[in-house]
Design an enzyme around this catalytic site. Sequence first.
Site, PDB file in Angstrom:
ATOM      1  N   ARG A 100      76.032  -1.545 -91.853  1.00  0.00           N
ATOM      2  CA  ARG A 100      75.454  -2.102 -92.991  1.00  0.00           C
ATOM      3  C   ARG A 100      76.001  -1.392 -94.313  1.00  0.00           C
ATOM      4  NH1 ARG A 100      69.939  -2.454 -95.662  1.00  0.00           N
ATOM      5  NH2 ARG A 100      69.660  -4.480 -96.050  1.00  0.00           N
ATOM      6  N   ILE A 139      70.915  -7.905-100.655  1.00  0.00           N
ATOM      7  CA  ILE A 139      71.412  -7.865 -99.809  1.00  0.00           C
ATOM      8  C   ILE A 139      69.934  -7.705 -98.637  1.00  0.00           C
ATOM      9  CG2 ILE A 139      71.499  -5.305 -99.367  1.00  0.00           C
ATOM     10  CD1 ILE A 139      73.325  -5.558 -96.989  1.00  0.00           C
ATOM     11  N   SER A 140      69.479  -8.708 -97.719  1.00  0.00           N
ATOM     12  CA  SER A 140      68.265  -8.803 -97.345  1.00  0.00           C
ATOM     13  C   SER A 140      67.920  -7.653 -96.411  1.00  0.00           C
ATOM     14  CB  SER A 140      68.280 -10.099 -96.314  1.00  0.00           C
ATOM     15  OG  SER A 140      68.557 -11.454 -97.056  1.00  0.00           O
ATOM     16  N   GLN A 141      66.686  -7.638 -96.408  1.00  0.00           N
ATOM     17  CA  GLN A 141      66.080  -6.350 -95.781  1.00  0.00           C
ATOM     18  C   GLN A 141      66.356  -6.441 -93.978  1.00  0.00           C
ATOM     19  OE1 GLN A 141      61.931  -7.220 -95.922  1.00  0.00           O
ATOM     20  NE2 GLN A 141      61.203  -5.435 -94.812  1.00  0.00           N
ATOM     21  N   PRO A 142      66.658  -5.264 -93.610  1.00  0.00           N
ATOM     22  CA  PRO A 142      67.076  -5.660 -92.243  1.00  0.00           C
ATOM     23  C   PRO A 142      66.118  -6.357 -91.228  1.00  0.00           C
ATOM     24  CG  PRO A 142      67.552  -3.447 -92.863  1.00  0.00           C
ATOM     25  CD  PRO A 142      66.814  -4.059 -93.989  1.00  0.00           C
TER      26      PRO A 142
END
Length: 218
Positions: A42, A68-71
């Site tokens: 990431r 960027i989306s949260q994991p």
Amino acid sequence: MNKSLSGIGMTSQRTRARLIERLREQGIRDETVLAAMFDVPRHLFVDEALASRAYDDVSLPINFNQTISQPYIVARMLEVLRGGGPLDRVLEIGTGCGYQAAVLAQVAREVFTLERIQPLYERARKQLRELKIRNVAVRYADGSLGLPEAGLFDGIIMAAAAPALSAVLREQLAVGGRMVVPVGAQEQWLYLVERDAAGFRETRLEPVKFVPLLIGKA
Ligand code: SAH
């Protein structure tokens, strides 16, 4: 698994292992998704200045007011999209930095992803190419109406929130297909739409927070 990723980012493997442990604690159960998230570096998808935070469970800025989306949410959406089974063709709307597309590439045979902001599209394409991820087709396009010319999809996933569930999009699902989309403005919910021979079934899953789906290219 995508062999090309092995050996990349060895130094961050321990950090990624911790991320996977956290995702398990948060209730992610799908081992295929967890393995894919372990494999994708990431930190290569965020600015160098933020790389040290790449494995924190937070969303991070990627320029042009996007994130960027949260994991956790990537893992959760992919787990719902898979529904415990393999994925063949998947459409992603909102490529952003390409991170989620890279994870999708590990769990689906073929991924189409659409981005409306040109510099983001270009950067994501370059990043995916550098990682030798070859089963993702990135397109510079307004994805709000999907990609009808590409045929039917087993999975459709949206990384931006639509004002309402789209009938145009769900028509692009194959029978047996699943669509995972955030819906709403101030208050947003994640929805699962499943298509079977009889029609569509909608399930409201959990509250979420996404950037809005916008119309047209930028
Ligand atoms: N999946 C991404 C998260 C991207 S954030 C990642 O892993 O980084 C949402 C993205 O959706 C933004 O890049 C935004 O530009 C894009 N987007 C918003 N509306 C869109 C539309 N109509 N068509 C294509 N992309 C759109």
